[in-house]
Motif scaffolding. Structure first.
Motif, PDB file in Angstrom:
ATOM      1  N   UNK A   7       0.816  -1.214   0.000  1.00  0.00           N
ATOM      2  CA  UNK A   7       0.000   0.000   0.000  1.00  0.00           C
ATOM      3  C   UNK A   7       0.854   1.271   0.000  1.00  0.00           C
ATOM      4  N   UNK A   8       2.121   1.145   0.392  1.00  0.00           N
ATOM      5  CA  UNK A   8       3.025   2.303   0.396  1.00  0.00           C
ATOM      6  C   UNK A   8       3.870   2.344  -0.884  1.00  0.00           C
ATOM      7  N   UNK A   9       3.574   1.411  -1.820  1.00  0.00           N
ATOM      8  CA  UNK A   9       4.233   1.440  -3.121  1.00  0.00           C
ATOM      9  C   UNK A   9       5.614   0.880  -3.135  1.00  0.00           C
ATOM     10  N   UNK A  10       5.947   0.020  -2.195  1.00  0.00           N
ATOM     11  CA  UNK A  10       7.291  -0.546  -2.157  1.00  0.00           C
ATOM     12  C   UNK A  10       7.191  -2.076  -2.070  1.00  0.00           C
ATOM     13  N   UNK A  11       7.017  -2.716  -3.209  1.00  0.00           N
ATOM     14  CA  UNK A  11       6.908  -4.175  -3.183  1.00  0.00           C
ATOM     15  C   UNK A  11       8.161  -4.869  -2.695  1.00  0.00           C
ATOM     16  N   UNK A  12       9.326  -4.161  -2.730  1.00  0.00           N
ATOM     17  CA  UNK A  12      10.578  -4.752  -2.242  1.00  0.00           C
ATOM     18  C   UNK A  12      10.946  -4.182  -0.859  1.00  0.00           C
ATOM     19  N   UNK A  13      10.049  -3.470  -0.222  1.00  0.00           N
ATOM     20  CA  UNK A  13      10.399  -2.760   1.022  1.00  0.00           C
ATOM     21  C   UNK A  13       9.913  -3.424   2.290  1.00  0.00           C
TER      22      UNK A  13
ATOM     23  N   UNK B 163      15.791   5.982   2.293  1.00  0.00           N
ATOM     24  CA  UNK B 163      16.718   7.047   1.920  1.00  0.00           C
ATOM     25  C   UNK B 163      17.870   7.131   2.917  1.00  0.00           C
ATOM     26  N   UNK B 164      17.574   6.856   4.181  1.00  0.00           N
ATOM     27  CA  UNK B 164      18.628   6.895   5.206  1.00  0.00           C
ATOM     28  C   UNK B 164      19.545   5.685   5.089  1.00  0.00           C
ATOM     29  N   UNK B 165      18.954   4.548   4.829  1.00  0.00           N
ATOM     30  CA  UNK B 165      19.787   3.346   4.671  1.00  0.00           C
ATOM     31  C   UNK B 165      20.665   3.474   3.423  1.00  0.00           C
ATOM     32  N   UNK B 166      20.071   3.999   2.375  1.00  0.00           N
ATOM     33  CA  UNK B 166      20.739   4.042   1.077  1.00  0.00           C
ATOM     34  C   UNK B 166      20.399   2.795   0.276  1.00  0.00           C
ATOM     35  N   UNK B 167      20.200   2.959  -1.024  1.00  0.00           N
ATOM     36  CA  UNK B 167      19.848   1.796  -1.852  1.00  0.00           C
ATOM     37  C   UNK B 167      20.441   1.989  -3.251  1.00  0.00           C
ATOM     38  N   UNK B 168      20.536   0.883  -3.989  1.00  0.00           N
ATOM     39  CA  UNK B 168      21.063   0.916  -5.351  1.00  0.00           C
ATOM     40  C   UNK B 168      21.657  -0.418  -5.734  1.00  0.00           C
ATOM     41  N   UNK B 169      21.926  -0.548  -7.084  1.00  0.00           N
ATOM     42  CA  UNK B 169      22.455  -1.798  -7.595  1.00  0.00           C
ATOM     43  C   UNK B 169      23.955  -1.926  -7.340  1.00  0.00           C
ATOM     44  N   UNK B 170      24.536  -0.818  -6.913  1.00  0.00           N
ATOM     45  CA  UNK B 170      25.978  -0.850  -6.657  1.00  0.00           C
ATOM     46  C   UNK B 170      26.297  -1.194  -5.199  1.00  0.00           C
ATOM     47  N   UNK B 171      25.257  -1.406  -4.398  1.00  0.00           N
ATOM     48  CA  UNK B 171      25.458  -1.734  -2.976  1.00  0.00           C
ATOM     49  C   UNK B 171      25.291  -3.226  -2.752  1.00  0.00           C
ATOM     50  N   UNK B 172      25.706  -3.678  -1.584  1.00  0.00           N
ATOM     51  CA  UNK B 172      25.463  -5.056  -1.153  1.00  0.00           C
ATOM     52  C   UNK B 172      24.617  -5.005   0.111  1.00  0.00           C
ATOM     53  N   UNK B 173      23.933  -6.091   0.460  1.00  0.00           N
ATOM     54  CA  UNK B 173      23.124  -6.097   1.693  1.00  0.00           C
ATOM     55  C   UNK B 173      23.931  -5.862   2.967  1.00  0.00           C
ATOM     56  N   UNK B 174      25.269  -5.901   2.862  1.00  0.00           N
ATOM     57  CA  UNK B 174      26.121  -5.696   4.034  1.00  0.00           C
ATOM     58  C   UNK B 174      26.365  -4.220   4.334  1.00  0.00           C
TER      59      UNK B 174
ATOM     60  N   UNK C  44      20.917  -1.127   1.016  1.00  0.00           N
ATOM     61  CA  UNK C  44      19.883  -1.947   0.375  1.00  0.00           C
ATOM     62  C   UNK C  44      20.291  -2.198  -1.079  1.00  0.00           C
ATOM     63  N   UNK C  45      20.507  -3.479  -1.390  1.00  0.00           N
ATOM     64  CA  UNK C  45      20.814  -3.820  -2.773  1.00  0.00           C
ATOM     65  C   UNK C  45      19.509  -3.849  -3.549  1.00  0.00           C
ATOM     66  N   UNK C  46      19.414  -3.005  -4.607  1.00  0.00           N
ATOM     67  CA  UNK C  46      18.259  -2.990  -5.477  1.00  0.00           C
ATOM     68  C   UNK C  46      17.459  -1.707  -5.298  1.00  0.00           C
ATOM     69  N   UNK C  47      16.162  -1.807  -5.624  1.00  0.00           N
ATOM     70  CA  UNK C  47      15.263  -0.650  -5.599  1.00  0.00           C
ATOM     71  C   UNK C  47      14.003  -1.048  -4.833  1.00  0.00           C
ATOM     72  N   UNK C  48      13.760  -0.462  -3.629  1.00  0.00           N
ATOM     73  CA  UNK C  48      12.573  -0.868  -2.845  1.00  0.00           C
ATOM     74  C   UNK C  48      11.272  -0.588  -3.573  1.00  0.00           C
ATOM     75  N   UNK C  49      11.296   0.348  -4.535  1.00  0.00           N
ATOM     76  CA  UNK C  49      10.067   0.643  -5.300  1.00  0.00           C
ATOM     77  C   UNK C  49       9.809  -0.424  -6.394  1.00  0.00           C
ATOM     78  N   UNK C  50      10.751  -1.309  -6.592  1.00  0.00           N
ATOM     79  CA  UNK C  50      10.540  -2.417  -7.528  1.00  0.00           C
ATOM     80  C   UNK C  50      11.604  -2.468  -8.612  1.00  0.00           C
TER      81      UNK C  50
END
Length: 608
Positions: free
Chosen positions: A440-446, A470-481, A484-490
């Motif tokens: 419902x908040x538009x983040x299928x990966x969140x 936004x505070x955690x930071x996300x993107x394809x260049x990151x790792x879960x360590x 956030x690896x990927x895009x929480x919006x999908x």
């Protein structure tokens, strides 16, 4: 010199509430030539204060003629002080209120024209008479110094033992006769039972047999003490009587009764026996009650009496009631509304406390039995517990009205609804929380952020989902360590899009206070967190099995009951919550693997 002489003037001097009458005798000396030519020879008259060598002879002579030879036994004629001074004024009033008989009488004596006699003068001139004739033209009482020696009276006492002749002349003043002292007035009559001023200025007491008084002596409706060596009146001292008992004599010389200051403290003397009162709680002359210890001194702080303990204020000396005070050895004790030291359950300051019956100390953080049989819990600050309490590793709940432990019942504990078993220990807990949907908040990966929202709501905190990522930071260049690896919006990826618990806790530490990585936690740890009001964010599998590692998912644990966890799942459009066995959770949580990553085992997160 006699206070009863008809030629004296009277003055009233007030000492406390007792009025004393002092007579001022006016003597007119015959001129210096008369004194020098007098025929009479003084019989060893020296100031008594320098007579120490005469002591042994004096004591032997007194024998049964001692003025006082019976112990004080509450003489009904004794004057009792009616002072209304409070104890705070006692130590400062002695100089102001002291109208001492001796001081007054000596002041009057300054108006007399007689000269003091001393040992040196007497040794030089044995021909100087102590007889003092008056200048009042009354021939019937005037001494005739011109009587021929062949008509002189025989030396010694007259028939009725009221006058004494020496060298043919009747004597006056203080005389050393038969090893003791007597006083004769200006009419040569023996002075009895009176306090008079000697020819050298000092004042002495002469008893009803005329002999000079020593030790305790009754006079003017009370008692005085006269020093056995100097014969002077003793003021403001605690002395031993002739029969062995000790008595206090005040700054006016009178025997003391009730509260009396001495030696930097206060004592109490019985108004009937005059003896010092030890180890008793008595009423003062101004109405207040005070405790006097086994040494007679007024009591301060903790004091034993009548089989228990009391506390007396160090400044006012009054008994302290219904208060918690520090003793002289540092420990704190409670004293009830009757002043006695408190034991067991005691009301104070709007609540209840418990004091150990053996040590009298306050009991903290313990479950104890009251004097009426029921049991109560007292917390770290000593207060009786209402609501939740931690004790011996478990949680209990105490009714806010009865203070009794709740058993076999559900209770609202503030952060959830809890069940307490037959022993009163918390067994089940359902945390009060708000469910959030990542969809419902538009983040299928969140799911990580939405699960954190659910956990934070238990504590009354509410965070924006976009702000979390936004505070955690996300993107394809990151790792879960490290984010956030990927895009929480999908978005598609052959690896699982997620952030691990350690990275989430580190990145959100400044935003979410109390966030803590709980990786490695087992069932017991999670249950403890739930009972303490903390939801747990847990990394698992959406179907709670390990068949499909692509079903890697994060949810919140918000309750425990009967070996099951209550799961709150954000991956839904409407509230999705259910119970699973704790064993299932433990197995999946420890073995879930995210595709593409070496997933840490048993990842969890909590907000304290």
């Amino acid at each position: 010199m006699d206070y009863n002489d008809s030629k004296k003037r009277f003055k009233l001097y007030k000492a406390g509430k007792a009025w004393l009458i002092a007579g001022t005798v006016f003597l007119t000396l015959i001129g210096a030539n008369l004194a020098a030519n007098a025929d009479a020879d003084q019989n060893n008259v020296t100031p008594i204060s320098s007579k120490a060598d005469d002591k042994n002879q004096t004591e032997t002579t007194k024998g049964t003629d001692e003025t006082v030879n019976e112990p004080i036994n509450g003489d009904s004629n004794a004057v009792e002080s009616n002072s209304t001074t409070t104890i705070d004024d006692i130590s400062s009033k002695s100089d102001k209120d002291k109208d001492d008989v001796t001081t007054t009488a000596q002041a009057d004596s300054n108006n007399q024209n007689s000269t003091s006699l001393n040992t040196d003068n007497i040794n030089k001139d044995k021909n100087v008479s102590t007889e003092t004739s008056t200048n009042n033209h009354d021939d019937s009482v005037k001494s005739d110094s011109s009587t021929p020696t062949d008509n002189a009276k025989p030396d010694g006492w007259n028939a009725d033992h009221t006058q004494y002749t020496q060298d043919g002349q009747l004597v006056t003043g203080v005389q050393n006769i038969d090893g003791t002292y007597y006083d004769f007035d200006e009419n040569h009559n023996l002075v009895k039972n009176n306090y008079v001023q000697s020819q050298w200025g000092d004042w002495y007491m002469f008893g009803d047999n005329g002999q000079i008084a020593t030790k305790v002596t009754p006079w003017a409706g009370t008692y005085y003490y006269f020093d056995p060596l100097t014969y002077l009146r003793v003021d403001n001292n605690y002395v031993q009587s002739q029969w062995g008992d000790w008595y206090m004599f005040g700054d006016n010389g009178q025997i003391a009764t009730k509260v009396t200051p001495w030696a930097g403290t206060y004592y109490y003397f019985d108004p009937l026996t005059y003896l010092r009162v030890d180890n008793n709680y008595v009423q003062s002359q101004w109405g207040d009650w005070y405790m006097f210890g086994d040494n007679g001194q007024i009591a301060t702080k903790v004091t034993p009496w009548a089989g228990t303990y009391y506390y007396f204020d160090p400044l006012t000396y009054l008994r302290v009631d219904n208060n918690y005070v520090q003793s002289q050895w540092g420990d704190w004790y409670m004293f009830g509304d009757n002043g006695q030291i408190a034991t067991k359950v005691i009301p104070w300051s709007g609540t209840y406390y418990y004091f150990d019956p053996l040590t009298y100390l306050r009991v903290d953080n313990n479950y104890v039995q009251s004097q009426w049989g029921t049991w109560y819990m007292f917390g770290n600050d000593g207060r009786i517990v209402v609501g939740l309490a931690d004790w011996t590793g478990a949680k209990y709940y105490f009714d806010p009205s009865t203070y009794l432990k709740v058993t076999n019942a559900w209770e609202n504990v503030g952060y959830g609804s809890a069940y307490f078993d037959g022993n009163g220990q918390m067994d089940s807990i359902n945390l009060f929380h708000q469910w959030y949907s990542q969809l419902n908040q538009g983040m299928p990966e969140g799911c990580e952020g939405a699960s954190l929202q659910i956990a934070a709501s238990v504590l009354g905190r509410y965070y924006n989902l976009a702000g979390i990522y936004n505070t955690i930071g996300y993107g394809w260049n990151l790792t879960p360590y490290n984010g956030f690896y990927g895009n929480p919006w999908g978005g598609s990826s052959y690896k699982v899009q997620t952030v691990f618990a350690s990275a989430m806790a580190n990145k959100l530490a400044g935003m979410v206070s109390g966030i803590q990585d709980l990786t490695g936690a087992g069932v017991g740890t999670v249950i403890d967190e739930l009972r303490n009001g903390h939801a747990v964010v847990t990394w698992a599998n959406i179907d709670w099995n390990l068949y499909n590692q692509n079903d890697f998912h994060v949810m919140s644990i918000v309750g425990y009951s009967n070996g099951q966890f209550l799961i709150s799942d954000p991956y839904a459009y409407s509230q999705k919550e259910y119970w699973i066995p704790t064993s299932t959770w433990a197995y999946v949580n420890a073995n879930t693997q995210a595709v593409g990553w070496n997933t840490p085992r048993s990842m969890n997160l909590v907000i304290n």
